[in-house]
Design a protein around this motif. Sequence first.
Motif, short mmCIF file in Angstrom:
data_model
loop_
_atom_site.label_atom_id
_atom_site.label_comp_id
_atom_site.label_asym_id
_atom_site.label_seq_id
_atom_site.Cartn_x
_atom_site.Cartn_y
_atom_site.Cartn_z
N ASN A 1 0.82 -1.22 0.00
CA ASN A 1 0.00 0.00 0.00
C ASN A 1 0.85 1.27 0.00
O ASN A 1 0.60 2.21 0.75
CB ASN A 1 -0.94 -0.03 1.21
CG ASN A 1 -2.08 0.96 1.04
OD1 ASN A 1 -2.42 1.34 -0.08
ND2 ASN A 1 -2.64 1.42 2.14
N ARG B 1 2.39 4.81 -0.91
CA ARG B 1 1.84 6.05 -1.48
C ARG B 1 2.90 7.15 -1.42
O ARG B 1 3.63 7.27 -0.43
CB ARG B 1 0.61 6.51 -0.69
CG ARG B 1 -0.56 5.54 -0.79
CD ARG B 1 -1.76 6.01 0.00
NE ARG B 1 -1.48 6.09 1.42
CZ ARG B 1 -1.95 7.03 2.23
NH1 ARG B 1 -2.74 7.98 1.78
NH2 ARG B 1 -1.63 7.04 3.50
N TYR C 1 2.73 11.29 -2.35
CA TYR C 1 1.96 12.43 -2.85
C TYR C 1 2.86 13.68 -2.79
O TYR C 1 3.68 13.82 -1.88
CB TYR C 1 0.74 12.73 -1.98
CG TYR C 1 -0.33 11.65 -1.92
CD1 TYR C 1 -0.27 10.50 -2.70
CD2 TYR C 1 -1.43 11.81 -1.06
CE1 TYR C 1 -1.27 9.52 -2.61
CE2 TYR C 1 -2.42 10.84 -0.98
CZ TYR C 1 -2.33 9.70 -1.75
OH TYR C 1 -3.32 8.74 -1.66
N LYS D 1 -1.17 12.80 -6.63
CA LYS D 1 -1.06 11.44 -6.07
C LYS D 1 -0.28 10.58 -7.05
O LYS D 1 -0.85 9.82 -7.84
CB LYS D 1 -2.46 10.87 -5.82
CG LYS D 1 -3.22 11.68 -4.79
CD LYS D 1 -4.62 11.19 -4.62
CE LYS D 1 -5.30 12.00 -3.52
NZ LYS D 1 -6.71 11.66 -3.36
N VAL E 1 2.03 8.11 -6.67
CA VAL E 1 1.96 6.67 -6.40
C VAL E 1 0.88 6.50 -5.35
O VAL E 1 0.94 7.11 -4.29
CB VAL E 1 3.32 6.13 -5.88
CG1 VAL E 1 3.16 4.71 -5.37
CG2 VAL E 1 4.38 6.18 -6.97
N ASP E 2 -0.15 5.70 -5.68
CA ASP E 2 -1.35 5.76 -4.85
C ASP E 2 -1.84 4.37 -4.43
O ASP E 2 -2.80 3.84 -5.00
CB ASP E 2 -2.45 6.51 -5.63
CG ASP E 2 -3.52 7.03 -4.71
OD1 ASP E 2 -3.35 6.99 -3.48
OD2 ASP E 2 -4.58 7.46 -5.22
N GLY E 3 -1.13 3.77 -3.48
CA GLY E 3 -1.60 2.50 -2.92
C GLY E 3 -1.13 1.30 -3.72
O GLY E 3 -1.95 0.52 -4.20
N GLY F 1 2.84 3.84 3.74
CA GLY F 1 2.74 2.43 3.39
C GLY F 1 3.83 1.67 4.11
O GLY F 1 4.38 2.17 5.11
N GLY G 1 -0.84 6.31 -11.44
CA GLY G 1 -0.48 6.15 -10.03
C GLY G 1 -0.90 4.84 -9.40
O GLY G 1 -0.64 4.60 -8.23
N LYS G 2 -1.59 3.98 -10.18
CA LYS G 2 -2.09 2.71 -9.65
C LYS G 2 -1.46 1.54 -10.40
O LYS G 2 -1.12 1.68 -11.58
CB LYS G 2 -3.60 2.60 -9.86
CG LYS G 2 -4.41 3.64 -9.12
CD LYS G 2 -4.76 3.13 -7.76
CE LYS G 2 -5.63 4.10 -6.99
NZ LYS G 2 -5.73 3.75 -5.58
#
Length: 326
Positions: free
Chosen positions: A8, A10, A12, A21, A23-25, A66, A228-229
């Motif tokens: 997870n 992240r 931001y 955002k 890198v987001d999770g 994360g 980012g996902k």
Amino acid sequence: MALLEVRNARLYYATTKGVVKAVDGISFELYEGETLAVVGESGSGKTTLGKLLTRVWERNVSVADGEIYLEGKEILHITEEEFRREIRWRKIAMVPQASMNALNPVIKIGDQMIEPLLMQGTSRDDALKMAMDALESVGLPRDLVNRYPHQLSGGMKQRVIIAMSIMAHPKVVILDEPTSALDVITQANIMNLLKKLKWEFKLSYIFVTHDLSLASELADSVAIMYAGKLVEIGGAEDIYGNPSHPYTQGLISSVPTLRVDKNLSFIPGEVPSLINPPAGCRFHPRCPFYRDRDYLKGLCDAKEPPMMELGSKAGRKHLVACWLYK
Ligand code: SF4
């Protein structure tokens, strides 16, 4: 046990226009001696992922969160001092994008190579020996330490950068577009060198690239990033042979091949802003399935799809984030 485990993650950035955002999770695992290729268009967050793993990020970071475990030890939340002393270069090293152009023209190669090691407390003599050993490993003469960058070709400079990344014998090397700006012959030489080093030093690579065909040269596993996902991840065989996310399918069908005569397609539109990404599945404004299938309306544009397992080969799970598979 995985050598590197990311949970997870992240990253931001705060900007005057809002929070990016980048890198987001994101979650994935990297095993010893393996290469994970991280593939996506510009603006997908793949370079930022490399920065997150090496903690080399810009000052305007607002969230870096994360969990990142290296050999079972959490390394995202340790102090910067501990990370610099024990992890950066020694356990995780990075070949940043276009880094060969970042060599200082008025400082000798050897002095530039040993600087990070001196900062970590290695003696000058030991650091110089490590630099010369590394130069030899990448096929360059040991006395190159006494030359200046302007005396080297582009391919030699890139070899110097790769030598810097392996000189403290790290476990993981992050390669961010390591062959961009090189001609195709030099590109092939560098790819062969990376394969040799991987085998010789049992390195694990995270190979960041926009080029799916280049990724296939090295990848054991492939992760596809979009806005980012992570949208799909699996063994290279699964991703190339059975691409399942509509975005991965679009990327693969836009790659030309020499032997098969096929109509090339492209993905219309562009990667969305990471300040206000689309709701639900971030790919929905460009997805042909969303456009054509009524039952996806009100789903893809409203709810983020979870990662779903499609199968597993040689211990590598094939996961995809898409409502088509629910
Ligand atoms: Fe397309 Fe919906 Fe799958 Fe996203 S979740 S890729 S919009 S079908």
